[in-house]
Design an enzyme around this catalytic site. Structure first.
Site, PDB file in Angstrom:
ATOM      1  N   ASP A  32       6.007   4.342   4.989  1.00  0.00           N
ATOM      2  CA  ASP A  32       6.826   3.349   5.691  1.00  0.00           C
ATOM      3  C   ASP A  32       6.813   1.992   4.993  1.00  0.00           C
ATOM      4  O   ASP A  32       7.397   1.032   5.493  1.00  0.00           O
ATOM      5  CB  ASP A  32       6.388   3.213   7.153  1.00  0.00           C
ATOM      6  CG  ASP A  32       4.926   2.821   7.316  1.00  0.00           C
ATOM      7  OD1 ASP A  32       4.089   3.322   6.541  1.00  0.00           O
ATOM      8  OD2 ASP A  32       4.602   2.032   8.229  1.00  0.00           O
ATOM      9  N   HIS A  33       6.181   1.936   3.823  1.00  0.00           N
ATOM     10  CA  HIS A  33       6.176   0.705   3.032  1.00  0.00           C
ATOM     11  C   HIS A  33       6.723   0.906   1.616  1.00  0.00           C
ATOM     12  O   HIS A  33       6.923  -0.083   0.906  1.00  0.00           O
ATOM     13  CB  HIS A  33       4.762   0.125   2.958  1.00  0.00           C
ATOM     14  CG  HIS A  33       4.245  -0.335   4.281  1.00  0.00           C
ATOM     15  ND1 HIS A  33       4.219  -1.659   4.670  1.00  0.00           N
ATOM     16  CD2 HIS A  33       3.776   0.366   5.339  1.00  0.00           C
ATOM     17  CE1 HIS A  33       3.745  -1.752   5.901  1.00  0.00           C
ATOM     18  NE2 HIS A  33       3.460  -0.529   6.322  1.00  0.00           N
ATOM     19  N   HIS A  80       0.847  -1.190   0.000  1.00  0.00           N
ATOM     20  CA  HIS A  80       0.000   0.000   0.000  1.00  0.00           C
ATOM     21  C   HIS A  80       0.882   1.238   0.000  1.00  0.00           C
ATOM     22  O   HIS A  80       2.102   1.165   0.184  1.00  0.00           O
ATOM     23  CB  HIS A  80      -0.962  -0.005   1.183  1.00  0.00           C
ATOM     24  CG  HIS A  80      -0.306   0.079   2.536  1.00  0.00           C
ATOM     25  ND1 HIS A  80       0.460  -0.936   3.068  1.00  0.00           N
ATOM     26  CD2 HIS A  80      -0.306   1.069   3.474  1.00  0.00           C
ATOM     27  CE1 HIS A  80       0.882  -0.593   4.268  1.00  0.00           C
ATOM     28  NE2 HIS A  80       0.443   0.628   4.532  1.00  0.00           N
TER      29      HIS A  80
END
Length: 305
Positions: A68-69, A64
């Site tokens: 932080d991804h 997503h």
């Protein structure tokens, strides 16, 4: 002996950076493939520390579009260009990331030297998003504050093992190994038919790894994960912060364990810890009260699936 199927933890923290944990990223080694799950800020440095070869990484799967991804993706791509990469890099993720990644590549890189191929993933449906001769990768719909999915990596069944002592006993030439692995019987010079089941041993069990990224607790999720060998499920909070979990669409460690228990998985890996916890033991204890075979993840840990 089974082919390698390993998970390298590059980062297991949540959105707020800390000195103890990097944000979400993992590398999965399956047979001769190297895949990446999420790519947070600093992932390329963690990849160096893991000693997994940059050049072997072929596919990146983004769950997503929270930073932080995925904030580390353009930096890693740029570094690959500096290292002289020529092989294509295949990136899978929510549809909105495709044009944004294309803009970043055009803005930040010049003469990249390799092609980045983007594959939009519909996060609302379960579907095969990648397949080759040795594995499949499926998307698993999740519920978060933005479109989000997890990924299920499953190896394809291998052929049975040859009983070498039976091959020697009947003088079967090595040229027949593939035929026998694929189910053929053997007929001796005297006309005796040796059935295939006497010539082979059972194939290795099929292994699978599910990466369940940011999501609120979904009571029906276990139906999508039945019999998974190893499950990673976000466990941002403990029961003491259930209000936060509900507000921000995250799961508690106990809820992650409920999914693992109900799905009948082999083992559970916990991660995506809130920075509010200086010691994640409380999360592990809460999970173990529901499902015993679970583990905290930490940077540079390597788990055999």
């Amino acid at each position: 002996m089974a082919e390698p199927f390993k998970v390298h933890i590059l980062g297991c923290g949540s959105a707020l950076p800390t000195l103890r944990h990097h944000a979400s990223s993992q590398v999965v080694e399956l047979r001769d493939h190297v895949l990446m799950l999420d790519c947070s800020e600093g992932t390329q440095m963690q990849l160096r520390r893991s000693r997994v070869r940059f050049t072997k990484l072929s596919h990146v799967f983004i769950t997503h579009l929270h930073g932080d991804h995925c904030f580390g993706l353009i930096g890693m791509i740029s570094t690959f260009g500096l290292l002289g990469r020529t092989a294509k890099l295949h990136v899978h993720g929510p549809e909105a990331l495709g044009p944004e990644l294309d803009r970043q590549i055009k803005f930040f890189t010049h003469d990249l030297g390799f092609e980045v191929v983007y594959y939009p993933v519909d996060t609302k449906v379960r579907q095969v998003v990648y397949e080759d001769r040795s594995m499949t990768v499926e998307s698993i719909p999740l519920e978060h504050r933005v479109p989000c999915c997890g990924y299920l990596i499953r190896e394809k069944a291998s052929l049975p093992h040859i009983r070498r002592e039976m091959m020697d006993c009947y003088g079967i030439p090595n040229s027949q190994v593939n035929n026998i692995k694929n189910g053929a019987d053997w007929t001796t010079a005297d006309g005796e038919v040796i059935p295939n089941e006497r010539l082979v041993k059972a194939a290795d069990p099929v292994r699978s790894y599910a990466y369940i990224s940011d999501t609120k607790y979904l009571p029906g999720l276990h139906e999508q994960l039945k019999g998974v060998t190893t499950l990673y499920h976000e466990s941002t909070y403990g029961e003491d912060r259930m209000n936060n979990a509900e507000k921000y669409c995250h799961s508690t460690a106990r809820q992650a364990a409920m999914v693992a228990r109900d799905a009948g998985v082999g083992k559970l890996l916990l991660g995506h810890y809130s920075s509010r916890y200086e010691d994640e033991q409380v999360l592990l204890d809460e999970a173990k009260s529901v499902f015993d075979n679970c583990f905290l993840t930490n940077e540079m840990d390597v788990f055999d699936v």
